[in-house]
Write an enzyme that holds these catalytic residues in place. Structure first.
Site, PDB file in Angstrom:
ATOM      1  N   HIS A   1      39.088  49.068  48.308  1.00 46.90           N
ATOM      2  CA  HIS A   1      39.857  48.694  47.064  1.00 46.90           C
ATOM      3  C   HIS A   1      38.931  48.379  45.845  1.00 46.90           C
ATOM      4  O   HIS A   1      39.687  47.811  45.001  1.00 46.90           O
ATOM      5  CB  HIS A   1      40.966  47.608  47.355  1.00 46.90           C
ATOM      6  CG  HIS A   1      41.884  47.824  48.524  1.00 46.90           C
ATOM      7  ND1 HIS A   1      42.402  49.170  48.844  1.00 46.90           N
ATOM      8  CD2 HIS A   1      42.259  47.184  49.600  1.00 46.90           C
ATOM      9  CE1 HIS A   1      43.019  49.267  49.930  1.00 46.90           C
ATOM     10  NE2 HIS A   1      43.040  47.908  50.429  1.00 46.90           N
TER      11      HIS A   1
ATOM     12  N   HIS B   1      46.059  52.427  51.374  1.00 48.13           N
ATOM     13  CA  HIS B   1      45.135  52.538  52.358  1.00 48.13           C
ATOM     14  C   HIS B   1      45.037  53.856  53.119  1.00 48.13           C
ATOM     15  O   HIS B   1      44.998  54.033  54.248  1.00 48.13           O
ATOM     16  CB  HIS B   1      46.064  51.640  53.427  1.00 48.13           C
ATOM     17  CG  HIS B   1      45.828  50.108  53.141  1.00 48.13           C
ATOM     18  ND1 HIS B   1      47.030  49.824  52.267  1.00 48.13           N
ATOM     19  CD2 HIS B   1      45.371  49.259  53.300  1.00 48.13           C
ATOM     20  CE1 HIS B   1      46.867  48.562  51.950  1.00 48.13           C
ATOM     21  NE2 HIS B   1      45.692  48.292  52.482  1.00 48.13           N
TER      22      HIS B   1
END
Ligand SMILES: Nc1ncnc2c1ncn2[C@@H]1O[C@H](COP(=O)(O)OP(=O)(O)O)[C@@H](O)[C@H]1O
Ligand SMILES: Nc1ncnc2c1ncn2[C@@H]1O[C@H](COP(=O)(O)OP(=O)(O)O)[C@@H](O)[C@H]1O
Ligand SMILES: [Mg+2]
Ligand SMILES: [Mg+2]
Ligand SMILES: [Mg+2]
Ligand SMILES: [Mg+2]
Lengths: 212, 332, 332, 212
Positions: free
Chosen positions: C57, C219
């Site tokens: 991320h 994700h």
């Protein structure tokens, strides 16, 4: 007759716009995939500009307006080059209200000088000059043989076409394609190709005018 | 072509409108032109910096308009140099009376268009000068080309010349510093995947699943050659060594490093590259003054990265570390 | 899978090494753990903020470690919550005696692992508390799920709670402000193209050339549904309206806006989205205090974006605009 | 006998690692494509940890070490859940040096309680519990019928397998798959699948041990 010049330039624009994708594809092989897009944007703007020049008697004024429009809308390398070519062309026919064979010869000569001044290239560097210079020579030899404007332009077009073929055989040493080194071999130059398209459109237009 | 856009013909227009809507504190638009200038332009008593080029390199250059960096940025069509009239408007909008320095990346089109603008502005009596950035060592044989290209190293020119201008220095001084950066910065890039110019609608080249392109420019044009993909460390070492060969470093030298993403490469990969390049510099006992990792000079959604190394003397180091406050580059 | 990496098993390790090599001014590593803390941690007399989650991320969360934001960031394997022992080490390394606030994104794994760490640290006598961020309005029917997910809005929690902690406020106060942000921030995302977890080697889903995924998480997991690609304005309006429906705005309200890139989406496209969303806000006569456009909470090389809208009161606005100095977020 | 426990856990690890890709693929359909990677990482670490426990007589100590190792290496949701399961299992067999049928029953019961305490799920939410709870019930009924440990574990394995099938028919309301709503239908739960794999490995191991 300048109505004729305006029509001729519109005819050129039509052909450029028709070949937008092809020119871009050629540029994607050895450049940055925008030559057709740039030229089409420019000639679309020229077309609009010409609407405001319909009454214009002075050929130089028309050519100058076209040059300024190309300079302010095409961008990239081809914008200043073609734009300068038209500005110089304008300067080559001051006050003329009719554009005949001799004027076109002067225009071509001035355009070449302008492109060379602006771009510092010479023949053999895989640029638009490789189409334009032989075209001018062919035009001149046609004129020496007493051919009509349409006849001279047909010769110029064919010579430009050969010039385009020639660009496939040489390595670029000017413009973006020069970064490719040997990898530019085998590809035709987008700018030489657009010059060929312009001359072909002019030749067609004049043949039709002379015949019609 | 799969993009978050409305109309391929409107991408630059809508992007510019988005930028001024998002960052009114920093930038405003010169009405009717694709030109962003500082919200408070012209800044009196300061040399102004103008840069620009084709769009698609964001945050270059509009994202670097603000205190300590650029005064104006001109956005051409995607990957196409802006036209002289646009650059001319930028120059007029930012000139605070001390003159304007044009920072041009070395591409035929950019150079010609910016020079024509300089001619127009000079004719108006504006003091205009220019520098041409050519940091890309991928283009080797520069006698046979138009010379090296300008790529991500340009951001160091913006930063450092921008800081110099902020001190109130004269145009000649700002230009001298910019040229010093240009003389000391070297870059090289690679690509994993091409990008698509919206108006063209398809990628400018195609790479096989195991192929990478070395010596990438930033306009989707092919690089110097293709090869089979290797490890991040091998690729990074290859690029870094080309840079070191061109501008040798010795123990004790100080440098700034930029690992620049081309648009679609995740920070994770950029930091993996940073890991290797910082180790190579440490092995040379070179002092790393500051490292920049991120998307600074992109090529739309191209996957890949470039490395830039700038050798610093005391003057450049001080200016590099000076504050800057722009939409895409803030430094305390 | 085409990536600039060396070994899929080593990506997190090498990335962390790259981060500390690139930014020693900002961060150091807790030896032996995948934990980055401020170079000067622990900071005495200040509540410390720890966040983290799976890697992939970036710049979240390590890029936000620094003055005015986080004190520590814990990096799990790619898209996998870090383990309690790692979080526990982070807590110990940053505790300056005033307690530690854990900022957790609402995923079962994250919540369980961070809570186990909190139990360990509490047993050591460290004052630990937590907030759970759940800004994603894509997950509608939260009675049937584990509740909304935490996505890009988390960055606002880091920024604002971080600024509060910097004032010397007590843990309960910092927590109160963090919860206020959570109560007022809403986000939603979409994807044009999936991403590939290095260790998995292939994309987590496949989209047809004309398909987009709406309601993306971060994700690589599928979103709420697929649809045919539409214009940027239509997509942006769709996401924004879901956000507005969940947290209505009225004329005169103040907000902060984030147009967050998921990794492979060029800034040009993000600004085209910003153009539309700022116009929607203007039409509501909402005051846009600050807009952030860029990659803040990514999903490796996923193409797509999310929109986050944070409703501000005076307290939140002041803290949002307070200075911050971290590798990926600098504000004067 | 704890040598046997250690061997059994190694056998479980082998199966998990063998199924790494499959578990990850299942997780990519309704999760985030890491369950196999997480579990394989965890059991690789467990295998290394077991090397240091070869002389350990206390079953609880072995199970606790396995739990701690899983907690500190698996991550995600499954790490704390399986880790807690092993910790609770350890607590269920304090001081035992031999693990027979009754001990395994206690271990399964404690694991279920641990997973429920940690994850707040109940049966029918499309999680590992949908394999583990029926497995425990089957184990218990086998024990009531006087079956051997291997026999009970075979029943548990089959029930877990049915539980996995059952997860295809329900919507997830816990864990990451819950975000999918109806889209989780038709897919089997990765965590239930890994539970089935674990029980199958144990059943195989015990059958071989009893037979051999
Ligand atoms: N120095 C130069 N002199 C003459 N023509 C040039 C020169 N540099 C480039 N060109 C021409 O310009 C063409 C490319 O134009 P275009 O693609 O529109 O610009 P850019 O290269 O900036 O993208 C080339 O194919 C070549 O014919
Ligand atoms: N609350 C819960 N209770 C029991 N099991 C759960 C719970 N949440 C998730 N699980 C199990 O965890 C599995 C996912 O594990 P994994 O993929 O390793 O973690 P993550 O979802 O964090 O990526 C699911 O398939 C499910 O069986
Ligand atoms: Mg081009
Ligand atoms: Mg171009
Ligand atoms: Mg996970
Ligand atoms: Mg998972």
């Amino acid at each position: 007759m300048n109505e004729c010049l305006i029509k001729a330039i519109r005819a050129v624009g039509e052909e450029i716009i028709k070949n937008k994708e092809w020119l871009t594809e050629l540029d994607s092989a050895i450049g940055d995939a925008d030559h057709g897009i740039n030229m089409a944007r420019g000639f679309t703007a020229v077309d609009a500009k010409l609407d405001s020049l319909l009454g214009e008697k002075d050929a130089a004024a028309v050519l100058k307006a076209v040059g300024m429009t190309l300079i302010s809308t095409v961008g990239g390398a081809s914008g200043p080059l073609y734009g300068t070519a038209f500005l110089r062309a304008a300067a080559a026919v001051p006050g003329k209200t009719a554009v005949g064979r001799d004027e076109v010869a002067a225009i071509l000569a001035a355009a070449i000088t302008g492109i060379k001044d602006r771009g510092k290239a010479v023949q053999g560097e895989k640029t638009m000059l490789d189409a334009l210079e032989p075209a001018y020579k062919a035009f001149e030899s046609g004129a020496a043989e007493g051919k009509t404007l349409a006849g001279c332009l047909a010769l110029a077009r064919d010579a430009a076409g050969q010039g385009v073929e020639y660009t496939k055989t040489i390595i670029a040493t000017k413009g973006r394609a020069s970064y490719l080194g040997e990898r530019s071999l085998g590809h035709q130059d987008p700018g030489a190709t657009s010059t060929h398209i312009i001359l072909a459109a002019l030749a067609d237009f004049c043949r039709n005018t002379e015949e019609g | 072509m799969k993009k978050v856009i409305n109309d391929p013909e409107q991408v630059v227009e809508e992007m510019l409108q988005g930028m001024i809507a998002a960052h009114p504190q920093y930038v405003r638009r010169v009405q009717g032109f694709n030109v962003l200038v500082r919200a408070n332009s012209p800044v009196a008593g300061k040399v102004a910096l103008v840069s620009g080029g084709g769009s698609g390199h964001e945050p270059s250059h509009g994202g670097f308009v603000g205190r300590g960096m650029l005064d104006g940025a001109v956005a051409g069509a995607v990957f196409t140099s802006p036209t002289p009239d646009q650059v001319y408007e930028a120059v007029k909008a930012v000139d605070g009376g001390k003159g304007v320095l044009l920072v041009i990346k070395n591409y035929t089109g950019d150079v010609m268009n910016f020079e024509m603008a300089a001619e127009l502005a000079s004719a108006d009596g504006v003091q205009v000068d220019k520098v041409i950035v050519n940091d890309d060592v991928a283009v080797e044989n520069s006698t046979w080309t138009v010379g090296r290209r300008g790529i991500a190293g340009t951001v160091f020119v913006h930063k450092i010349a921008g800081a110099k201008a902020e001190t109130g220095a004269e145009l000649a001084e700002v230009k001298r510093v910019a040229e010093k950066v240009i003389a000391n910065v070297r870059s090289m890039g690679m690509a994993l995947a091409p990008c698509t110019v919206p108006a063209a609608g398809k990628p400018s080249f195609v790479l096989a699943e195991n192929e990478i392109e070395i010596g990438m420019g930033i306009h989707g044009e092919p690089g110097t050659h293709r090869e089979t993909i290797r490890s991040a460390d091998e690729i990074a070492t290859h690029l870094a060594e080309k840079i070191f060969a061109d501008n040798p470093l010795k123990a004790g030298d100080s440098v700034a490093l930029m690992i620049n993403g081309l648009g679609a490469t995740p920070l994770m990969e950029l930091y993996i590259v940073a890991h290797k390049v910082t180790a190579l510099l440490a092995a040379k006992q070179v002092k790393l003054v500051k490292t920049f990792v991120g998307n600074y000079m992109t090529s739309l959604e191209m996957a890949g990265f470039s490395i830039s190394v700038l050798k610093l003397d005391e003057e450049l180091q001080k200016l590099l570390l000076a504050p800057a406050d722009t939409p895409a580059f803030v430094q305390m």
